[in-house]
Write a protein that holds these residues in place. Structure first.
Motif, PDB file in Angstrom:
ATOM      1  N   VAL A 201      58.081  39.024  39.247  1.00  0.00           N
ATOM      2  CA  VAL A 201      56.630  38.936  39.458  1.00  0.00           C
ATOM      3  C   VAL A 201      55.966  38.255  38.268  1.00  0.00           C
ATOM      4  CG1 VAL A 201      54.523  40.289  39.685  1.00  0.00           C
ATOM      5  CG2 VAL A 201      56.551  40.914  41.010  1.00  0.00           C
ATOM      6  N   ALA A 202      56.387  38.596  37.065  1.00  0.00           N
ATOM      7  CA  ALA A 202      55.805  37.986  35.866  1.00  0.00           C
ATOM      8  C   ALA A 202      56.068  36.481  35.829  1.00  0.00           C
ATOM      9  CB  ALA A 202      56.367  38.657  34.615  1.00  0.00           C
ATOM     10  N   LEU A 203      57.280  36.062  36.157  1.00  0.00           N
ATOM     11  CA  LEU A 203      57.611  34.641  36.162  1.00  0.00           C
ATOM     12  C   LEU A 203      56.873  33.900  37.276  1.00  0.00           C
ATOM     13  CD1 LEU A 203      61.456  34.817  35.455  1.00  0.00           C
ATOM     14  CD2 LEU A 203      59.669  33.985  33.903  1.00  0.00           C
ATOM     15  N   THR A 204      56.668  34.574  38.395  1.00  0.00           N
ATOM     16  CA  THR A 204      55.900  33.961  39.483  1.00  0.00           C
ATOM     17  C   THR A 204      54.457  33.718  39.058  1.00  0.00           C
ATOM     18  OG1 THR A 204      57.295  35.022  41.153  1.00  0.00           O
ATOM     19  CG2 THR A 204      55.122  34.261  41.864  1.00  0.00           C
ATOM     20  N   TYR A 205      53.868  34.689  38.396  1.00  0.00           N
ATOM     21  CA  TYR A 205      52.498  34.528  37.902  1.00  0.00           C
ATOM     22  C   TYR A 205      52.423  33.390  36.893  1.00  0.00           C
ATOM     23  CZ  TYR A 205      48.155  35.449  35.393  1.00  0.00           C
ATOM     24  OH  TYR A 205      46.925  35.304  34.791  1.00  0.00           O
ATOM     25  N   LEU A 206      53.421  33.305  36.003  1.00  0.00           N
ATOM     26  CA  LEU A 206      53.449  32.230  35.021  1.00  0.00           C
ATOM     27  C   LEU A 206      53.584  30.871  35.699  1.00  0.00           C
ATOM     28  CD1 LEU A 206      53.466  31.454  32.049  1.00  0.00           C
ATOM     29  CD2 LEU A 206      55.943  31.808  32.024  1.00  0.00           C
ATOM     30  N   ALA A 207      54.418  30.797  36.749  1.00  0.00           N
ATOM     31  CA  ALA A 207      54.572  29.541  37.485  1.00  0.00           C
ATOM     32  C   ALA A 207      53.268  29.147  38.167  1.00  0.00           C
ATOM     33  CB  ALA A 207      55.683  29.680  38.523  1.00  0.00           C
ATOM     34  N   TRP A 208      52.553  30.135  38.699  1.00  0.00           N
ATOM     35  CA  TRP A 208      51.258  29.858  39.342  1.00  0.00           C
ATOM     36  C   TRP A 208      50.252  29.335  38.319  1.00  0.00           C
ATOM     37  CZ3 TRP A 208      46.421  32.147  38.549  1.00  0.00           C
ATOM     38  CH2 TRP A 208      45.442  31.791  39.474  1.00  0.00           C
ATOM     39  N   ARG A 209      50.230  29.947  37.128  1.00  0.00           N
ATOM     40  CA  ARG A 209      49.315  29.496  36.077  1.00  0.00           C
ATOM     41  C   ARG A 209      49.645  28.068  35.636  1.00  0.00           C
ATOM     42  NH1 ARG A 209      46.719  33.112  32.583  1.00  0.00           N
ATOM     43  NH2 ARG A 209      46.215  31.203  31.435  1.00  0.00           N
ATOM     44  N   GLN A 210      50.898  27.793  35.459  1.00  0.00           N
ATOM     45  CA  GLN A 210      51.288  26.460  35.009  1.00  0.00           C
ATOM     46  C   GLN A 210      50.979  25.409  36.069  1.00  0.00           C
ATOM     47  OE1 GLN A 210      55.424  26.784  33.925  1.00  0.00           O
ATOM     48  NE2 GLN A 210      54.968  27.659  31.900  1.00  0.00           N
ATOM     49  N   THR A 211      51.171  25.751  37.321  1.00  0.00           N
ATOM     50  CA  THR A 211      50.843  24.807  38.398  1.00  0.00           C
ATOM     51  C   THR A 211      49.351  24.556  38.455  1.00  0.00           C
ATOM     52  OG1 THR A 211      52.754  25.563  39.684  1.00  0.00           O
ATOM     53  CG2 THR A 211      51.043  24.365  40.875  1.00  0.00           C
ATOM     54  N   ARG A 212      48.574  25.601  38.296  1.00  0.00           N
ATOM     55  CA  ARG A 212      47.114  25.454  38.338  1.00  0.00           C
ATOM     56  C   ARG A 212      46.603  24.640  37.159  1.00  0.00           C
ATOM     57  NH1 ARG A 212      43.529  30.490  36.748  1.00  0.00           N
ATOM     58  NH2 ARG A 212      44.351  29.710  34.757  1.00  0.00           N
ATOM     59  N   ASP A 213      47.161  24.870  35.976  1.00  0.00           N
ATOM     60  CA  ASP A 213      46.632  24.224  34.776  1.00  0.00           C
ATOM     61  C   ASP A 213      47.138  22.797  34.583  1.00  0.00           C
ATOM     62  OD1 ASP A 213      45.334  26.593  34.320  1.00  0.00           O
ATOM     63  OD2 ASP A 213      46.805  27.343  32.873  1.00  0.00           O
ATOM     64  N   SER A 214      48.431  22.587  34.810  1.00  0.00           N
ATOM     65  CA  SER A 214      48.999  21.263  34.515  1.00  0.00           C
ATOM     66  C   SER A 214      49.702  20.608  35.693  1.00  0.00           C
ATOM     67  CB  SER A 214      50.000  21.379  33.352  1.00  0.00           C
ATOM     68  OG  SER A 214      51.080  22.222  33.713  1.00  0.00           O
ATOM     69  N   GLY A 215      49.907  21.360  36.770  1.00  0.00           N
ATOM     70  CA  GLY A 215      50.593  20.794  37.925  1.00  0.00           C
ATOM     71  C   GLY A 215      52.102  20.721  37.748  1.00  0.00           C
ATOM     72  N   LYS A 216      52.635  21.299  36.683  1.00  0.00           N
ATOM     73  CA  LYS A 216      54.056  21.219  36.402  1.00  0.00           C
ATOM     74  C   LYS A 216      54.559  22.543  35.870  1.00  0.00           C
ATOM     75  CE  LYS A 216      57.479  18.369  33.976  1.00  0.00           C
ATOM     76  NZ  LYS A 216      57.679  17.217  33.050  1.00  0.00           N
TER      77      LYS A 216
ATOM     78  N   VAL B  50      61.248  28.423  33.295  1.00  0.00           N
ATOM     79  CA  VAL B  50      60.686  29.444  34.186  1.00  0.00           C
ATOM     80  C   VAL B  50      61.517  29.535  35.465  1.00  0.00           C
ATOM     81  CG1 VAL B  50      58.680  30.101  35.557  1.00  0.00           C
ATOM     82  CG2 VAL B  50      58.360  29.182  33.255  1.00  0.00           C
ATOM     83  N   ILE B  51      61.793  28.386  36.057  1.00  0.00           N
ATOM     84  CA  ILE B  51      62.575  28.369  37.300  1.00  0.00           C
ATOM     85  C   ILE B  51      64.006  28.826  37.038  1.00  0.00           C
ATOM     86  CG2 ILE B  51      63.414  26.901  39.169  1.00  0.00           C
ATOM     87  CD1 ILE B  51      60.991  25.121  38.742  1.00  0.00           C
TER      88      ILE B  51
END
Length: 431
Positions: free
Chosen positions: A79-94, A99-100
């Protein structure tokens, strides 16, 4: 002000255009799965992983873990890594690769603990898992390396399945006739080259669609080897099928290294084909990205017209790479009949050539990436056999589909955007 607005607008549009939410969505689904299955429905027992064999020089105690507690920890991290992936996608698109990678490793651990904790034996031998996986990984990896050689030069190689099958058949026949496994190995490489000659002839010289040529070659080799199998290999002399009893390539364990737990039996108790596989991956990576030859090959695959302008013979480079790829795939086919099974059967490659294509895409046309993807597919395939014997409550047919489910994820782009060489599949006609 107007000039600034005009210059910034395309940048904003580009940033929005390249943002993809597929990976965060996939991670979110897997995280929900982990919470429901690992915690709510997770087994209450323990999972035991055997790390050492009795013959290992260094004995490591078994790893015993509580299944539900590990499941809860895995779910929290997921769950923590999913949230981090969502934040990174929102902020930088990458999304950062770590993380993956971390999510994949943690989730696989969670699945294994969940499954083993619910089996009747509640233990699994990691050595058996990875060493057995090499039986599947090796031909996949050779096929993927064949694809790297061909597609980095701009030729789509759908014929990997046919090259593997031709190598398996020829190795078995020649090794049976001569009684020499090494003669069969050389013959397998030649058989793979012969299939590649047809691929190069029609796709490069006569500019036929490369995908169609590859599919036709797969069907041709399947039919031809099946016919010869019935007419030659099934022929009995004095009650024995002498043309389908190939000599066996022995394992050649490396002293000390072969005694290392898990790694030793997996990598350093191999036949000559297994060791060649390890050397091939490293040599191909170094050749493609650290030598002048690799620069020329990549130039031909990315921009053949520019390569031609600086004096590189585009089509000759493509032909050489396609033929080399055929030899590599032929050797991979020999692994079936000279190491794994020691006999030939119709269509024995079982679609691993197509799995090799998925590993090629999964690995982003990089030899090391493709090798890791091949190992992933091999472990997933072997896991089905081991867990079925261990008495897991999960249906064996569900476990058998794991490699193919991973293939779909690989080619669909959920594992990240994979860009083939720009000129891949495009014929080059010199003006």
């Amino acid at each position: 002000m107007s000039i600034t607005a005009k210059s910034e607008t395309p940048k904003v549009a580009d940033a929005v255009a390249i943002r993809s939410w597929k990976m965060p969505i996939l991670l979110g689904i897997l995280s929900l799965f982990s919470v429901v299955v690992f915690i709510i429905l997770g087994p209450s027992g323990t999972a035991t992983f055997r790390i050492s064999q009795d013959t290992d020089a260094w004995q490591v105690p078994d790893l015993v873990v509580p299944a539900k507690a590990v499941g809860a920890l895995v779910s929290i991290i997921a769950v923590a890594l999913t949230y981090l992936a969502w934040r990174q996608t929102r902020d930088s698109g990458k999304i950062a690769k770590w993380v993956i990678t971390s999510f994949s490793v943690v989730f696989v651990i969670g699945v294994m603990v969940w499954i083993i904790g619910g089996t009747s034996t509640q233990n699994i031998t990691l050595v058996g898992l990875f060493a057995g996986a090499m039986l599947i990984t090796t031909p996949i990896l050779f096929g993927a390396m064949s694809g790297v050689l061909s597609e980095r030069a701009g030729v789509v190689n759908i014929a990997i399945e046919g090259q593997l099958l031709a190598g398996a058949f020829t190795a078995a026949l020649v090794a049976s006739i001569t009684g020499n496994a090494y003669a069969g190995l050389i013959a397998a490489a030649v058989a793979g080259v012969l299939v590649s000659v047809l691929l190069a002839l029609f796709s490069i010289k006569y500019v036929v669609n490369q995908i169609i040529v590859g599919v036709v070659l797969n069907v041709l080799v399947s039919g031809l080897t099946g016919f010869l199998f019935e007419k030659i290999m099934k022929t009995k002399v004095d009650g024995a099928t002498i043309y389908n009893q190939p000599a066996h390539l022995p394992n050649l364990p490396i002293p000390l290294l072969s005694e290392i737990p898990i790694i030793g039996p997996t990598l350093f108790r191999q036949s000559i084909i297994g060791y060649f596989m390890l050397i091939l991956v490293a040599a191909l990576w170094f050749g493609l990205f650290r030598t002048r030859w690799g620069l020329r090959v990549r130039a031909v695959g990315e921009h053949p017209k520019a390569a031609d302008t600086v004096g590189i013979n585009v089509n000759r480079t493509r032909v050489i790479n396609v033929l080399a790829g055929g030899a590599v795939a032929g050797i991979g086919g020999a692994y079936f009949t000279l190491v794994a099974v020691s006999s030939f059967s119709k269509d024995m490659t079982g679609g691993l050539g197509f799995i090799a294509l998925a590993a090629l895409i999964f690995g982003r046309w990089n030899p090391i990436g493709a090798a890791l993807a091949a190992l992933l597919f091999g472990v997933a395939g072997n896991l089905q056999s081991i867990l079925s014997l261990a008495g897991t409550p999960i249906d064996g047919q569900f476990l058998a589909m794991l490699p193919y489910a991973l293939t779909i994820l690989a080619v669909s782009g959920f594992v990240g955007r994979s860009l083939a060489p720009a000129a891949d599949g495009e014929p080059y006609i010199k003006e």
